[in-house]
Design an enzyme around this catalytic site. Structure first.
Site, PDB file in Angstrom:
ATOM      1  N   TYR A 173       0.480  -1.092   0.194  1.00 35.12           N
ATOM      2  CA  TYR A 173       0.375   0.298  -0.381  1.00 35.12           C
ATOM      3  C   TYR A 173       0.841   1.238  -0.011  1.00 35.12           C
ATOM      4  O   TYR A 173       1.884   0.891  -0.245  1.00 35.12           O
ATOM      5  CB  TYR A 173      -1.107  -0.269   0.744  1.00 35.12           C
ATOM      6  CG  TYR A 173      -2.216  -0.911   1.431  1.00 35.12           C
ATOM      7  CD1 TYR A 173      -2.876  -1.470   0.179  1.00 35.12           C
ATOM      8  CD2 TYR A 173      -1.829  -2.269   2.443  1.00 35.12           C
ATOM      9  CE1 TYR A 173      -4.143  -2.140   0.346  1.00 35.12           C
ATOM     10  CE2 TYR A 173      -2.908  -3.092   2.025  1.00 35.12           C
ATOM     11  CZ  TYR A 173      -4.250  -3.410   0.785  1.00 35.12           C
ATOM     12  OH  TYR A 173      -4.635  -4.251   1.059  1.00 35.12           O
ATOM     13  N   ARG A 221       1.842  -2.208  11.522  1.00 38.55           N
ATOM     14  CA  ARG A 221       1.468  -3.584  10.101  1.00 38.55           C
ATOM     15  C   ARG A 221       2.618  -3.252   9.561  1.00 38.55           C
ATOM     16  O   ARG A 221       3.012  -2.632   8.743  1.00 38.55           O
ATOM     17  CB  ARG A 221       0.153  -3.752   9.695  1.00 38.55           C
ATOM     18  CG  ARG A 221       0.828  -5.161   9.277  1.00 38.55           C
ATOM     19  CD  ARG A 221      -0.768  -6.275   9.159  1.00 38.55           C
ATOM     20  NE  ARG A 221      -0.603  -7.477   9.454  1.00 38.55           N
ATOM     21  CZ  ARG A 221      -2.127  -7.733   9.033  1.00 38.55           C
ATOM     22  NH1 ARG A 221      -2.622  -7.671   8.471  1.00 38.55           N
ATOM     23  NH2 ARG A 221      -1.807  -9.233   9.341  1.00 38.55           N
ATOM     24  N   CYS A 343      -9.583 -22.791   9.695  1.00 39.73           N
ATOM     25  CA  CYS A 343     -10.005 -22.691   8.647  1.00 39.73           C
ATOM     26  C   CYS A 343      -8.652 -23.723   7.813  1.00 39.73           C
ATOM     27  O   CYS A 343      -8.162 -24.828   8.343  1.00 39.73           O
ATOM     28  CB  CYS A 343      -9.307 -21.550   8.557  1.00 39.73           C
ATOM     29  SG  CYS A 343      -8.661 -20.382   6.932  1.00 39.73           S
ATOM     30  N   CYS A 350     -13.509 -16.060   1.633  1.00 40.15           N
ATOM     31  CA  CYS A 350     -12.575 -14.729   1.977  1.00 40.15           C
ATOM     32  C   CYS A 350     -12.576 -13.773   0.963  1.00 40.15           C
ATOM     33  O   CYS A 350     -12.440 -12.717   1.358  1.00 40.15           O
ATOM     34  CB  CYS A 350     -11.633 -15.278   3.064  1.00 40.15           C
ATOM     35  SG  CYS A 350     -10.408 -15.799   2.770  1.00 40.15           S
ATOM     36  N   CYS A 362     -17.377 -17.041   3.711  1.00 40.96           N
ATOM     37  CA  CYS A 362     -17.168 -18.303   4.387  1.00 40.96           C
ATOM     38  C   CYS A 362     -17.315 -19.953   3.827  1.00 40.96           C
ATOM     39  O   CYS A 362     -18.300 -19.639   3.497  1.00 40.96           O
ATOM     40  CB  CYS A 362     -16.457 -18.194   5.804  1.00 40.96           C
ATOM     41  SG  CYS A 362     -15.483 -19.526   6.546  1.00 40.96           S
ATOM     42  N   GLU A 412     -27.171 -41.388   3.081  1.00 36.18           N
ATOM     43  CA  GLU A 412     -25.920 -41.323   1.938  1.00 36.18           C
ATOM     44  C   GLU A 412     -26.538 -41.988   1.508  1.00 36.18           C
ATOM     45  O   GLU A 412     -25.885 -43.834   2.230  1.00 36.18           O
ATOM     46  CB  GLU A 412     -25.045 -40.605   2.989  1.00 36.18           C
ATOM     47  CG  GLU A 412     -23.976 -41.272   1.908  1.00 36.18           C
ATOM     48  CD  GLU A 412     -23.884 -40.592   0.866  1.00 36.18           C
ATOM     49  OE1 GLU A 412     -23.236 -40.609  -0.027  1.00 36.18           O
ATOM     50  OE2 GLU A 412     -24.088 -39.613   1.049  1.00 36.18           O
ATOM     51  N   LYS A 430      -3.801 -29.555  -0.379  1.00 37.01           N
ATOM     52  CA  LYS A 430      -4.915 -29.802   0.575  1.00 37.01           C
ATOM     53  C   LYS A 430      -5.122 -31.415   2.166  1.00 37.01           C
ATOM     54  O   LYS A 430      -5.700 -31.305   1.894  1.00 37.01           O
ATOM     55  CB  LYS A 430      -6.006 -30.211  -0.647  1.00 37.01           C
ATOM     56  CG  LYS A 430      -6.052 -29.136  -1.557  1.00 37.01           C
ATOM     57  CD  LYS A 430      -7.414 -29.408  -2.723  1.00 37.01           C
ATOM     58  CE  LYS A 430      -8.559 -28.979  -2.225  1.00 37.01           C
ATOM     59  NZ  LYS A 430      -9.509 -29.591  -3.389  1.00 37.01           N
TER      60      LYS A 430
END
Length: 643
Positions: A173, A221, A343, A350, A362, A412, A430
């Protein structure tokens, strides 16, 4: 397991924070188009405060009407905005949570379509690769104006009841651009040597300190490294943090990278190592004596406690972990680690929502963005609910309906819950995805949902069950493309390869370079099953949101061949014949994998829709249209809530 450090209070310039759990700044797009706070914005943060987070750092406040990177970014530059901000801070303080306001200017990382038609500004006239507009190089008088705007906004933040300020010096930034030679090509007092490049930061600090006084926390930051050709490396960052401490900053929030570059992810995907900033943060710890917050890829309280034990930092930034489960601190304190909705770093909601111009959501927590829409305080009249299909959409629907007080049964057809999300957990990078399946299965048990595996639903079954509400979550099946010769050679669906049902070796060809195809190719290459070729008919592969660059790197390292603009002409025992660059060639293949998309498994739904009224039957997820897991959990949640 003990978490002594995580729940020990700690101070930043006299501001005592009850624990070490921090929610770092994340853009939500929940505010109005003129930057004012909404009920949804408050409810979203309140959930985190109620969930036990010690410190919340708001998303980046603009210091003027046009200093934003998204249309609905928050701003505070007018006294008239203070009252609404005070309502917000009062609400958060009810839970003993402290609230710091991040303050920033986007610099070149915006564009005129979102900032009110204004040309972006920057240290120098160098555009970024995403927004692409050539920025206006700030003049010295314009710099002085922005410095004063930061000072004014800081004073308004204190008046509004915020407990501290975080000045954004990271991620490319405006102020990061002044600090870094990657962006700063100035030849005046704000360019060249590091002391010149720090000048605007010193001036803004003094302007803010003048309006808030000596006892109000001002933190910063900063990116530890920028990871680009001429971006900042760690040794220069260590000089900067030492200067920031001397200047008077009360704490540092350590991040990494720059947006709109190919550097290691600022926002960690599943390719990013967990606790990605640990090693560099240790070097900062040796350099300064002020409190440190460390973020990036920390989504597990066990890892968080470990970092504190090693004295890497004083606080743990858990941004997307707080989206996935706002109750993470409370669950940790109670010892319920197996009930945390972790998460999985998919970034679909997000980041995906923001990139589409919408607000955040989410995949693993459909309540994000819906806190005001779906209250659970009141219960409807209990119903008998039947959910057909045990993938993410069906499990989410069943859990949510049970939370509402309904008697829920889930059928199921296979012997395992998870649907197409099961093979999705097998490719490299993953492994964390399995956490969603663990969480959903645990919640089904906690909510006392009646689960029947190996139950193939029929019209007669459903009608005999006589449910008040039937939720169809039968998912999708892989496409079997019409390719000449396909009936004469063995072919394998990607999902069967991923779960080990169809082991392959040798010269392997994957048809389809989308998310499923690239992940299957990566799986085969990682397991060293042979040489892998991916055939994609479009101009480029698409490995999914913010995964394509990492996937290409993986393919390069594992010598995976990628053929784009390639059309499969036929299959035979000799291999796969393709048309590419106006030439036809045959690729030898010992194994052929199909990853050519999915189609809805909706025949039962269509038949039932002729027998049941619309109010009694609803389809969710891939049953409506073959899409992705984000849509599956969102639509499943909505159907379960409204059952």
């Amino acid at each position: 397991m003990e978490f002594d450090k995580l729940f020990t209070p700690f101070q930043i310039n006299g501001c005592e924070i009850k624990n070490r759990f921090v929610v770092p700044a994340m853009v939500t797009n929940f505010c109005t188009s003129d930057g004012n706070i909404t009920d949804q914005f408050i409810a979203y943060h309140e959930a985190k405060a109620k969930g036990g987070f010690g410190l919340i750092i708001t998303e980046d406040f603009g210091v003027n009407p046009n200093g934003i990177g998204y249309k609905n970014c928050i701003r505070l530059y007018d006294e008239k905005q203070v009252a609404r901000n005070k309502e917000f801070t009062d609400k958060i303080h009810q839970y003993g949570t402290k609230l710091f306001a991040q303050i920033f200017h986007p610099g070149r990382q915006t564009n005129s379509s979102v900032n009110g038609g204004i040309q972006p500004v920057a240290a120098s006239k160098i555009p970024d690769s995403f927004n692409r507009e050539i920025p206006h190089e700030l003049t010295i008088p314009e710099i002085k104006t922005i410095v004063n705007q930061f000072g004014k906004t800081a004073g308004l933040m204190k008046a509004a009841g915020y407990d501290g300020i975080e000045l954004h010096l990271a991620h490319g930034y405006l102020l990061a651009g002044f600090l870094s030679l990657r962006q700063n090509r100035r030849t005046d007092d704000y360019g060249g040597c590091l002391s010149n490049r720090l000048r605007i930061v010193h001036e803004i600090y003094q302007a803010m300190r003048k309006t808030v006084g000596p006892d109000f926390p001002i933190t910063a930051r900063i990116s530890l490294t920028e990871g680009t050709v001429d971006g900042r490396k760690l040794p220069e960052t260590l000089a900067i943090v030492k200067d920031l401490e001397k200047t008077g900053f009360d704490a540092l929030n350590l991040s990494n990278g720059e947006y709109t570059s190919y550097a290691d992810a600022v926002i960690s995907s599943a390719f990013t190592p967990r606790g990605n900033n640990e090693a560099d943060a240790k070097e900062v710890r040796k350099t300064v004596n002020i409190p440190l917050i460390v973020a990036n890829g920390i989504n597990d309280p066990v890892l968080a406690e470990s970092l504190l034990d090693q004295n890497v930092c004083d606080f743990i930034g858990m941004a997307r972990a707080s989206l996935a489960d706002p109750e993470l601190p409370n669950k940790t304190k109670a010892g319920n680690l197996n009930q945390i909705d972790y998460c999985i770093r998919c970034l679909q909601g997000c980041e995906g929502g923001l990139l589409k111009g919408s607000h955040i959501s989410c995949l693993v927590n459909p309540m994000i963005g819906n806190e005001t829409k779906y209250p659970f305080a009141t219960k409807p009249k209990p119903k008998k609910v039947l959910v057909i299909g045990g993938g993410p959409a069906g499990m989410e629907a069943a859990i949510t309906a049970a939370r509402r007080g309904h008697d829920v049964t889930l059928w199921e057809k296979t012997n395992e819950l998870g649907g197409e999300f099961i093979p999705a957990t097998y490719p490299p990078a993953k492994g964390e995805y399995v956490n969603l399946l663990v969480f959903l299965r645990k919640q089904l048990a906690i909510r006392q949902v009646h689960v029947e595996l190996q139950h193939q639903a029929s019209v007669e079954d459903v009608m005999a069950f006589n449910a008040d509400k039937v939720i169809m979550a039968t998912g999708s099946d892989p496409n079997f493309p019409h390719i000449p010769g396909i009936e004469n050679v063995p072919v394998h669906f990607a999902r069967d390869v991923l779960v080990g049902k169809d082991p392959l070796e040798g010269e392997l060809v994957v048809i389809g370079g989308g998310e499923v195809g690239t992940e299957t190719a990566a799986y085969l290459a990682d397991a060293e099953r042979g040489h892998v070729t991916v055939i994609e008919m479009t101009r480029d592969i698409n490995a999914g949101l913010m995964r394509t660059v990492d996937t290409k790197r993986f393919f390069r390292d594992h010598e995976v061949t990628v053929m784009t603009d390639a059309t499969v002409q036929s299959l035979s025992i000799k291999g796969v014949t393709v048309r590419i660059n106006d030439e036809t060639r045959t690729i030898s293949a010992d194994g052929i994998v199909l990853a050519t998309g999915y189609h809805s498994d909706n025949q039962l739904y269509k038949t039932l829709s002729e027998r049941l009224p619309e109010s009694q039957l609803v389809a969710v997820g891939d049953t409506v249209e073959a899409t992705n897991a984000l849509v599956a959990t969102q639509t499943g949640f909505a159907a379960g809530y409204s059952a």
